[in-house]
Design an enzyme around this catalytic site. Structure first.
Site, PDB file in Angstrom:
ATOM      1  N   ALA A  70       0.832  -1.203   0.000  1.00 24.49           N
ATOM      2  CA  ALA A  70       0.000   0.000   0.000  1.00 24.49           C
ATOM      3  C   ALA A  70       0.865   1.251   0.000  1.00 24.49           C
ATOM      4  CB  ALA A  70      -0.895   0.004   1.229  1.00 24.49           C
ATOM      5  N   ASP A  73       0.388   3.128  -4.996  1.00 19.93           N
ATOM      6  CA  ASP A  73      -0.744   3.526  -5.834  1.00 19.93           C
ATOM      7  C   ASP A  73      -1.927   3.791  -4.903  1.00 19.93           C
ATOM      8  OD1 ASP A  73      -2.512   4.027  -7.848  1.00 19.93           O
ATOM      9  OD2 ASP A  73      -2.346   2.070  -8.814  1.00 19.93           O
ATOM     10  N   ASN A 119       8.892   8.810   5.257  1.00 20.76           N
ATOM     11  CA  ASN A 119       7.765   9.585   4.740  1.00 20.76           C
ATOM     12  C   ASN A 119       6.839   9.994   5.861  1.00 20.76           C
ATOM     13  OD1 ASN A 119       4.771   8.473   4.397  1.00 20.76           O
ATOM     14  ND2 ASN A 119       6.141   6.703   4.498  1.00 20.76           N
ATOM     15  N   GLY A 122       0.880  11.318   5.365  1.00 21.83           N
ATOM     16  CA  GLY A 122      -0.376  11.575   6.081  1.00 21.83           C
ATOM     17  C   GLY A 122      -1.620  11.262   5.261  1.00 21.83           C
ATOM     18  N   PHE A 123      -1.587  10.129   4.542  1.00 24.81           N
ATOM     19  CA  PHE A 123      -2.769   9.645   3.817  1.00 24.81           C
ATOM     20  C   PHE A 123      -3.327  10.676   2.825  1.00 24.81           C
ATOM     21  CE2 PHE A 123      -4.249   6.660   7.541  1.00 24.81           C
ATOM     22  CZ  PHE A 123      -3.224   5.790   7.240  1.00 24.81           C
ATOM     23  N   SER A 188      -0.233   3.427  10.476  1.00 22.24           N
ATOM     24  CA  SER A 188       0.559   4.522   9.912  1.00 22.24           C
ATOM     25  C   SER A 188       0.955   5.462  11.043  1.00 22.24           C
ATOM     26  CB  SER A 188      -0.250   5.298   8.875  1.00 22.24           C
ATOM     27  OG  SER A 188       0.400   6.533   8.636  1.00 22.24           O
ATOM     28  N   ASN A 190       1.701   8.531  10.660  1.00 18.07           N
ATOM     29  CA  ASN A 190       1.569   9.927  10.223  1.00 18.07           C
ATOM     30  C   ASN A 190       0.177  10.521  10.360  1.00 18.07           C
ATOM     31  OD1 ASN A 190       4.333   9.997   9.423  1.00 18.07           O
ATOM     32  ND2 ASN A 190       3.772   8.792   7.619  1.00 18.07           N
ATOM     33  N   THR A 191      -0.746   9.773  10.943  1.00 11.84           N
ATOM     34  CA  THR A 191      -2.060  10.320  11.271  1.00 11.84           C
ATOM     35  C   THR A 191      -2.146  10.303  12.793  1.00 11.84           C
ATOM     36  OG1 THR A 191      -3.106   9.560   9.232  1.00 11.84           O
ATOM     37  CG2 THR A 191      -4.569   9.929  11.095  1.00 11.84           C
ATOM     38  N   LYS A 224      -3.180  -4.428   9.229  1.00  9.26           N
ATOM     39  CA  LYS A 224      -1.772  -4.028   9.026  1.00  9.26           C
ATOM     40  C   LYS A 224      -1.253  -3.396  10.304  1.00  9.26           C
ATOM     41  CE  LYS A 224       1.370  -1.770   5.816  1.00  9.26           C
ATOM     42  NZ  LYS A 224       1.524  -1.292   4.446  1.00  9.26           N
ATOM     43  N   ASN A 253       4.087  -2.161   8.863  1.00 10.60           N
ATOM     44  CA  ASN A 253       4.119  -0.798   8.323  1.00 10.60           C
ATOM     45  C   ASN A 253       5.511  -0.195   8.598  1.00 10.60           C
ATOM     46  OD1 ASN A 253       3.185   1.760   7.350  1.00 10.60           O
ATOM     47  ND2 ASN A 253       1.131   1.191   8.026  1.00 10.60           N
ATOM     48  N   GLY A 273      12.327   0.450   4.268  1.00  9.78           N
ATOM     49  CA  GLY A 273      13.496  -0.019   3.522  1.00  9.78           C
ATOM     50  C   GLY A 273      14.425  -0.853   4.379  1.00  9.78           C
ATOM     51  N   GLY A 300      11.560  -3.871   4.082  1.00  6.80           N
ATOM     52  CA  GLY A 300      12.974  -4.057   3.785  1.00  6.80           C
ATOM     53  C   GLY A 300      13.299  -5.152   2.796  1.00  6.80           C
ATOM     54  N   TYR A 321       7.713  -2.182  -1.435  1.00  6.75           N
ATOM     55  CA  TYR A 321       7.577  -0.740  -1.672  1.00  6.75           C
ATOM     56  C   TYR A 321       8.959  -0.116  -1.874  1.00  6.75           C
ATOM     57  CZ  TYR A 321       5.666   3.966  -1.677  1.00  6.75           C
ATOM     58  OH  TYR A 321       5.307   5.234  -2.050  1.00  6.75           O
TER      59      TYR A 321
HETATM   60  C1  LIG Z   1       6.189   6.822   0.654  1.00  9.43           C
HETATM   61  C2  LIG Z   1       5.456   5.717   1.381  1.00  9.43           C
HETATM   62  C3  LIG Z   1       4.074   5.775   1.513  1.00  9.43           C
HETATM   63  C4  LIG Z   1       3.385   4.762   2.177  1.00  9.43           C
HETATM   64  N1  LIG Z   1       2.013   4.837   2.290  1.00  9.43           N
HETATM   65  C5  LIG Z   1       1.350   3.834   2.913  1.00  9.43           C
HETATM   66  C6  LIG Z   1      -0.070   3.876   3.014  1.00  9.43           C
HETATM   67  O1  LIG Z   1      -0.728   4.773   2.518  1.00  9.43           O
HETATM   68  N2  LIG Z   1      -0.671   2.860   3.674  1.00  9.43           N
HETATM   69  C7  LIG Z   1       0.011   1.807   4.223  1.00  9.43           C
HETATM   70  O2  LIG Z   1      -0.599   0.896   4.778  1.00  9.43           O
HETATM   71  N3  LIG Z   1       1.352   1.734   4.115  1.00  9.43           N
HETATM   72  C8  LIG Z   1       2.031   2.713   3.484  1.00  9.43           C
HETATM   73  N4  LIG Z   1       3.386   2.651   3.377  1.00  9.43           N
HETATM   74  C9  LIG Z   1       4.090   1.496   3.989  1.00  9.43           C
HETATM   75  C10 LIG Z   1       4.416   0.420   2.958  1.00  9.43           C
HETATM   76  O3  LIG Z   1       3.240  -0.144   2.425  1.00  9.43           O
HETATM   77  C11 LIG Z   1       5.249  -0.697   3.594  1.00  9.43           C
HETATM   78  O4  LIG Z   1       4.434  -1.408   4.506  1.00  9.43           O
HETATM   79  C12 LIG Z   1       6.472  -0.184   4.335  1.00  9.43           C
HETATM   80  O5  LIG Z   1       7.090   0.856   3.616  1.00  9.43           O
HETATM   81  C13 LIG Z   1       7.509  -1.299   4.583  1.00  9.43           C
HETATM   82  O6  LIG Z   1       7.903  -1.919   3.394  1.00  9.43           O
HETATM   83  P1  LIG Z   1       9.216  -1.486   2.549  1.00  9.43           P
HETATM   84  O7  LIG Z   1      10.372  -1.477   3.501  1.00  9.43           O
HETATM   85  O8  LIG Z   1       9.311  -2.516   1.472  1.00  9.43           O
HETATM   86  O9  LIG Z   1       8.934  -0.124   2.014  1.00  9.43           O
HETATM   87  C14 LIG Z   1       4.091   3.657   2.723  1.00  9.43           C
HETATM   88  C15 LIG Z   1       5.481   3.592   2.567  1.00  9.43           C
HETATM   89  C16 LIG Z   1       6.168   4.605   1.912  1.00  9.43           C
HETATM   90  C17 LIG Z   1       7.665   4.506   1.769  1.00  9.43           C
END
Ligand SMILES: Cc1cc2nc3c(=O)[nH]c(=O)nc-3n(C[C@H](O)[C@H](O)[C@H](O)COP(=O)(O)O)c2cc1C
Length: 339
Positions: A70, A73, A119, A122-123, A188, A190-191, A224, A253, A273, A300, A321
């Site tokens: 998530a 997109d 990041n 904030g949705f 999240s 950020n909310t 999540k 998350n 990451g 990661g 992601y």
């Molecule tokens: C820029 C950014 C925006 C994200 N937005 C959301 C989100 O809207 N909803 C959500 O559940 N997770 C969000 N995530 C979290 C990712 O879905 C993922 O769970 C998290 O980044 C850990 O995976 P990764 O290390 O592969 O990025 C976001 C991550 C990033 C980097």
């Protein structure tokens, strides 16, 4: 295992990384949205189609276990492209009941040395109604994905925490017909206050309300969670999930633990990451040890080895992601080749 640098890393990433992170994101999404409407582009992408590694989970058939996480997109504008690239499932969102702009910019930061992002978006999203309309139009076309589509829902910022359940319910009702599964995002950072919904009583109220809304074709509910939970908090969450028949847990998350980041590089927000990898894998392992609820691992994944680590920890599916931002679609191929 040696990482192969694909076309993306050699040619595309330097261009994108020369732009501010959010500009690069919007540019990429705009291109993918255009490509989603252009059959020749989809055909070219599909010609690189990956081998099928099917998997059935909570009644859904996944052509392979590697999905889009998530947040990439959020508004569900490029579903045909994600399918054409070979993802085994796609999670859009987070979608909130009301359209909202998110936090002030800048709000996405790259940390290339650490292979990380921070990041505090904030949705930012178009809101449940507009996204439902977009999905309805896509379904009426012949481009609806052949892979499971998850819709991740969260709380609108202006809705007080006490009214969170109604806010989630609104999005759930508007979007459920388009989703193969629904992710309830309570993690999240950020909310303000959102992670408080992971507290057992609040979580129970939320999951009970959404579960009680299930119509004639119930949709699997997935929760999540944050990587920053104590052992006791995780235990309590698992108990609530079992009581409420939750179908799956996404672990995890982004993290608020920035201890691996030098102060001069640090920013407020969720860290994703490579620095998140160990922590989120540990959580996957813990959940699998304590519960039978299937786990979708996120955090990661940057290569075949870090994906294998999640499966070895007991994850059924994985999501990408930050690894995609650094490594592009080559990452998906590399993981698939190793399965
Ligand atoms: C820029 C950014 C925006 C994200 N937005 C959301 C989100 O809207 N909803 C959500 O559940 N997770 C969000 N995530 C979290 C990712 O879905 C993922 O769970 C998290 O980044 C850990 O995976 P990764 O290390 O592969 O990025 C976001 C991550 C990033 C980097």
């Amino acid at each position: 295992m040696k990482r192969v640098r694909g076309t993306y890393e050699v040619f595309v990433r330097p261009l994108l990384f020369s732009l501010d992170a959010e500009t690069a994101h919007h540019l990429t999404i705009a291109l993918l949205q255009k490509a989603s409407l252009f059959d020749p582009a989809l055909r070219v992408l599909k010609s690189f189609q990956l081998p099928s590694k099917p998997k059935t989970l909570f009644g859904l058939n996944f052509p392979n276990p590697v999905g889009l996480a998530a947040g990439l997109d959020k508004n569900g504008v490029a579903l045909p492209v994600w399918t054409a690239l070979g993802f085994g499932f796609i999670e859009i969102g987070t979608v909130t009941a009301k359209a909202q702009p998110g936090n002030p910019k800048p709000r996405i930061f790259r940390l290339p040395e650490q292979q990380a992002l921070i990041n505090r978006l904030g949705f930012n999203n178009d809101g449940a109604d507009a996204i439902a309309q977009r999905l309805r139009a896509l379904r009426a076309s012949d481009r609806w994905p052949a892979v499971p589509v998850g819709i991740n829902i969260g709380k609108s910022r202006i809705t007080p925490l006490e009214q969170a359940t109604d806010d989630y319910l609104y999005s759930f009702r508007v979007l459920r017909d388009f989703a193969d599964y629904i992710t309830v995002n309570v993690s999240s950072p950020n909310t303000p206050g959102l992670r408080g919904l992971q507290q057992p009583e609040k979580l129970s109220e939320l999951l009970h309300a959404i579960g009680g809304e299930e119509g004639t074709t119930p949709k699997p509910l997935v929760l999540k969670i944050s990587p920053d939970l104590s052992d006791a908090e995780l235990k309590a969450i698992l108990a609530v999930c079992e009581e409420n028949g939750v179908s799956g847990i996404i672990a995890t998350n982004t993290t608020l633990d920035h201890s691996s980041i030098l102060p001069q590089l640090d920013q407020a927000g969720g860290l994703s990451g490579a620095p998140l990898r160990v922590k989120s894998t540990a959580l996957v392992r813990e959940i699998v040890a304590q519960s039978k609820i299937p786990v979708i691992a996120s955090g990661g994944i940057f290569d075949a080895e870090s994906a294998r680590e999640k499966f070895q920890a007991g994850a059924q599916l994985v999501q990408l992601y930050t690894g995609l931002i650094y490594r592009g679609p080559q990452l998906l191929r590399e993981i698939m080749d190793s399965l």
